[in-house]
Design a protein around this motif. Structure first.
Motif, PDB file in Angstrom:
ATOM      1  N   LYS A  68       0.850  -1.186   0.000  1.00 17.27           N
ATOM      2  CA  LYS A  68       0.000   0.000   0.000  1.00 17.27           C
ATOM      3  C   LYS A  68       0.886   1.235   0.000  1.00 17.27           C
ATOM      4  O   LYS A  68       1.748   1.389   0.867  1.00 17.27           O
ATOM      5  N   GLY A  69       0.703   2.090  -0.989  1.00 16.31           N
ATOM      6  CA  GLY A  69       1.542   3.279  -1.054  1.00 16.31           C
ATOM      7  C   GLY A  69       1.288   4.076  -2.311  1.00 16.31           C
ATOM      8  O   GLY A  69       0.292   3.886  -3.007  1.00 16.31           O
ATOM      9  N   VAL A  70       2.225   4.979  -2.611  1.00 15.44           N
ATOM     10  CA  VAL A  70       2.122   5.829  -3.793  1.00 15.44           C
ATOM     11  C   VAL A  70       3.133   5.350  -4.829  1.00 15.44           C
ATOM     12  O   VAL A  70       4.287   5.088  -4.525  1.00 15.44           O
ATOM     13  N   ASN A  71       2.661   5.194  -6.064  1.00 15.46           N
ATOM     14  CA  ASN A  71       3.484   4.725  -7.180  1.00 15.46           C
ATOM     15  C   ASN A  71       3.684   5.901  -8.145  1.00 15.46           C
ATOM     16  O   ASN A  71       2.714   6.528  -8.568  1.00 15.46           O
ATOM     17  N   PHE A  72       4.935   6.205  -8.466  1.00 19.85           N
ATOM     18  CA  PHE A  72       5.198   7.365  -9.315  1.00 19.85           C
ATOM     19  C   PHE A  72       6.277   7.037 -10.341  1.00 19.85           C
ATOM     20  O   PHE A  72       7.186   6.250 -10.091  1.00 19.85           O
ATOM     21  N   LEU A  73       6.143   7.646 -11.514  1.00 19.81           N
ATOM     22  CA  LEU A  73       7.071   7.453 -12.626  1.00 19.81           C
ATOM     23  C   LEU A  73       7.830   8.758 -12.857  1.00 19.81           C
ATOM     24  O   LEU A  73       7.218   9.822 -12.955  1.00 19.81           O
ATOM     25  N   THR A  74       9.165   8.654 -12.962  1.00 13.50           N
ATOM     26  CA  THR A  74      10.006   9.840 -13.124  1.00 13.50           C
ATOM     27  C   THR A  74      10.848   9.739 -14.382  1.00 13.50           C
ATOM     28  O   THR A  74      11.327   8.657 -14.731  1.00 13.50           O
ATOM     29  N   ALA A  75      11.012  10.870 -15.055  1.00 11.78           N
ATOM     30  CA  ALA A  75      11.982  11.006 -16.142  1.00 11.78           C
ATOM     31  C   ALA A  75      13.148  11.807 -15.589  1.00 11.78           C
ATOM     32  O   ALA A  75      12.960  12.926 -15.096  1.00 11.78           O
ATOM     33  N   ALA A  80      26.914  14.314 -17.820  1.00 14.52           N
ATOM     34  CA  ALA A  80      28.218  14.404 -17.149  1.00 14.52           C
ATOM     35  C   ALA A  80      28.129  14.165 -15.640  1.00 14.52           C
ATOM     36  O   ALA A  80      28.715  14.898 -14.844  1.00 14.52           O
ATOM     37  N   GLY A  81      27.377  13.159 -15.241  1.00 10.38           N
ATOM     38  CA  GLY A  81      27.315  12.783 -13.832  1.00 10.38           C
ATOM     39  C   GLY A  81      26.297  13.534 -13.004  1.00 10.38           C
ATOM     40  O   GLY A  81      26.142  13.268 -11.807  1.00 10.38           O
ATOM     41  N   MET A  82      25.577  14.477 -13.587  1.00 11.55           N
ATOM     42  CA  MET A  82      24.549  15.212 -12.858  1.00 11.55           C
ATOM     43  C   MET A  82      23.183  14.794 -13.358  1.00 11.55           C
ATOM     44  O   MET A  82      22.921  14.794 -14.566  1.00 11.55           O
ATOM     45  N   GLY A  83      22.289  14.401 -12.457  1.00 12.91           N
ATOM     46  CA  GLY A  83      20.969  13.938 -12.845  1.00 12.91           C
ATOM     47  C   GLY A  83      19.870  14.751 -12.197  1.00 12.91           C
ATOM     48  O   GLY A  83      19.876  14.942 -10.975  1.00 12.91           O
ATOM     49  N   LEU A  84      18.920  15.248 -13.002  1.00 11.59           N
ATOM     50  CA  LEU A  84      17.818  16.050 -12.481  1.00 11.59           C
ATOM     51  C   LEU A  84      16.483  15.514 -12.986  1.00 11.59           C
ATOM     52  O   LEU A  84      16.343  15.219 -14.179  1.00 11.59           O
ATOM     53  N   PRO A  85      15.489  15.379 -12.104  1.00 14.16           N
ATOM     54  CA  PRO A  85      14.153  14.972 -12.550  1.00 14.16           C
ATOM     55  C   PRO A  85      13.514  16.100 -13.351  1.00 14.16           C
ATOM     56  O   PRO A  85      13.513  17.251 -12.916  1.00 14.16           O
ATOM     57  N   CYS A  86      12.988  15.767 -14.517  1.00 16.76           N
ATOM     58  CA  CYS A  86      12.385  16.791 -15.364  1.00 16.76           C
ATOM     59  C   CYS A  86      10.889  16.586 -15.538  1.00 16.76           C
ATOM     60  O   CYS A  86      10.192  17.477 -16.028  1.00 16.76           O
ATOM     61  N   ALA A  87      10.382  15.421 -15.147  1.00 11.53           N
ATOM     62  CA  ALA A  87       8.950  15.137 -15.240  1.00 11.53           C
ATOM     63  C   ALA A  87       8.616  14.003 -14.292  1.00 11.53           C
ATOM     64  O   ALA A  87       9.431  13.102 -14.066  1.00 11.53           O
ATOM     65  N   VAL A  88       7.426  14.058 -13.735  1.00 10.44           N
ATOM     66  CA  VAL A  88       6.968  12.987 -12.844  1.00 10.44           C
ATOM     67  C   VAL A  88       5.462  12.831 -13.015  1.00 10.44           C
ATOM     68  O   VAL A  88       4.746  13.804 -13.231  1.00 10.44           O
ATOM     69  N   GLU A  89       5.007  11.602 -12.976  1.00 11.96           N
ATOM     70  CA  GLU A  89       3.581  11.304 -13.034  1.00 11.96           C
ATOM     71  C   GLU A  89       3.247  10.326 -11.915  1.00 11.96           C
ATOM     72  O   GLU A  89       4.004   9.383 -11.656  1.00 11.96           O
ATOM     73  N   PHE A  90       2.106  10.556 -11.262  1.00  5.78           N
ATOM     74  CA  PHE A  90       1.666   9.678 -10.183  1.00  5.78           C
ATOM     75  C   PHE A  90       0.584   8.738 -10.700  1.00  5.78           C
ATOM     76  O   PHE A  90      -0.339   9.164 -11.402  1.00  5.78           O
ATOM     77  N   VAL A  91       0.727   7.465 -10.373  1.00  8.37           N
ATOM     78  CA  VAL A  91      -0.254   6.468 -10.795  1.00  8.37           C
ATOM     79  C   VAL A  91      -1.479   6.584  -9.895  1.00  8.37           C
ATOM     80  O   VAL A  91      -1.397   6.351  -8.690  1.00  8.37           O
TER      81      VAL A  91
END
Length: 320
Positions: A68-75, A80-91
């Motif tokens: 039981k919880g929240v399911n989310f999808l991230t892009a 060069a070793g730096m990662g940033l979320p640019c989009a997210v959707e919640f199921v």
């Protein structure tokens, strides 16, 4: 104050996330470095939160059971070793359906995660450039491959399940001669293969590795860039590990799962803002050369020292 004077809290959406990440991502993707866009979903268990279309039951492959919880999808965009979320959707499981086996009703989402994948992919393509799309076997559907390569003109490296069937030549495809990829033993090489539903070939690779528990695992990868070698394909796919580190950090450092709110609106606000906090941590990581956990510890210790200093002031008797 009467009910009519109580204002509703502002709704913080994924558009707000993009506005916070936009400046950083546009700067990152203007470089000549290779840009990777990784997709993955995760579940934050919330067993004690009231059930809703947002907080409900999802099958977790890590535990092999529903939680039981929240399911989310991230892009997640990485350069060069730096990662940033640019989009997210919640199921959101917003409809009730009857289980054909048990007859019991259960929640189901109107939108599948693969549909979310394609929606997010198109949105990202319209905002910034990226060279490769990465994802695990859940997102290696034919529709996703066509969307990336044919519609958007972007190459991908996607994991495959071992039961996928391919042909080893265009002639074999035309004759409908297909075999399971698990029968292939390419070693550390690439094999050109054809899927029945695709009108373009892919490169197939197979990795064999040892798990921490001593078992042997296999990983099949499909790549749309026919100019890459085995080593290049496997190295590119390793970039997907950044999205796993992102999941770990937002759950450990930004309090993603610690919302005490009760409504879907306020819960979503909390989740998005915790991802925004991750963006700040990731940017500070580049400046300070410290990882997220080290920065959290530093902030926590500084807060404790300030609290102790204030307590000492309050405890010191005033001189008459």
């Amino acid at each position: 104050m009467t009910r009519s004077h109580v204002s509703c809290p502002m709704v913080i959406t994924t558009a707000n996330l993009w506005q916070k990440a936009k400046v950083y991502i546009q700067e990152m993707t203007q470089s000549k470095e290779v840009v990777y866009l990784s997709f993955d979903d995760s579940i934050e268990e919330k067993r004690y939160t009231d059930e809703s279309e947002l907080n409900c039951w999802h099958y977790d492959h890590v535990f092999g059971r529903s939680v039981k919880g929240v399911n989310f999808l991230t892009a997640l965009v990485e350069v060069a070793g730096m990662g940033l979320p640019c989009a997210v959707e919640f199921v959101k499981k917003d409809v009730w359906v009857a289980d054909p086996k048990t007859g019991k009703t259960k929640r189901k989402s109107r939108t599948t995660k693969n549909e979310m994948f394609r929606k997010m992919l198109r949105e990202c393509h319209g905002k910034f450039r990226f060279d490769y799309v990465l994802g695990d076997s859940w997102y290696s559907s034919i529709e996703n491959m066509i969307c990336a390569k044919k519609e958007l003109g972007v190459d991908f490296v996607l994991a495959l399940k071992s039961n996928r069937k391919v042909s080893l030549s265009l002639g074999g495809k035309e004759k409908k001669e297909y075999i399971s990829i698990e029968t292939l033993q390419p070693g550390q090489q690439t094999v050109e293969v054809w899927f029945e539903e695709l009108d373009f070939p892919l490169l197939l690779t197979k990795q064999v590795f040892k798990n921490e528990n001593g078992t042997v695992g296999e990983l099949y990868l499909a790549c749309s860039d026919l100019n890459l070698s085995y080593d290049q394909i496997t190295t590119i796919y390793k970039k997907r590990w950044g999205v796993e580190e992102y999941h770990k950090s937002i759950k450990s450092n930004t309090g993603f799962g610690k919302s005490l709110t009760k409504t879907i609106k306020t819960q979503t606000n909390h989740y998005v803002l915790s991802i925004v906090a991750y963006i700040k941590l990731e940017w500070l990581k580049q400046r300070t050369k410290k990882n997220h956990f080290a920065m959290k510890t530093q902030i926590y210790l500084a807060a404790q020292q300030a609290a102790c200093a204030e307590l000492n002031k309050l405890s010191t008797p005033r001189v008459a």
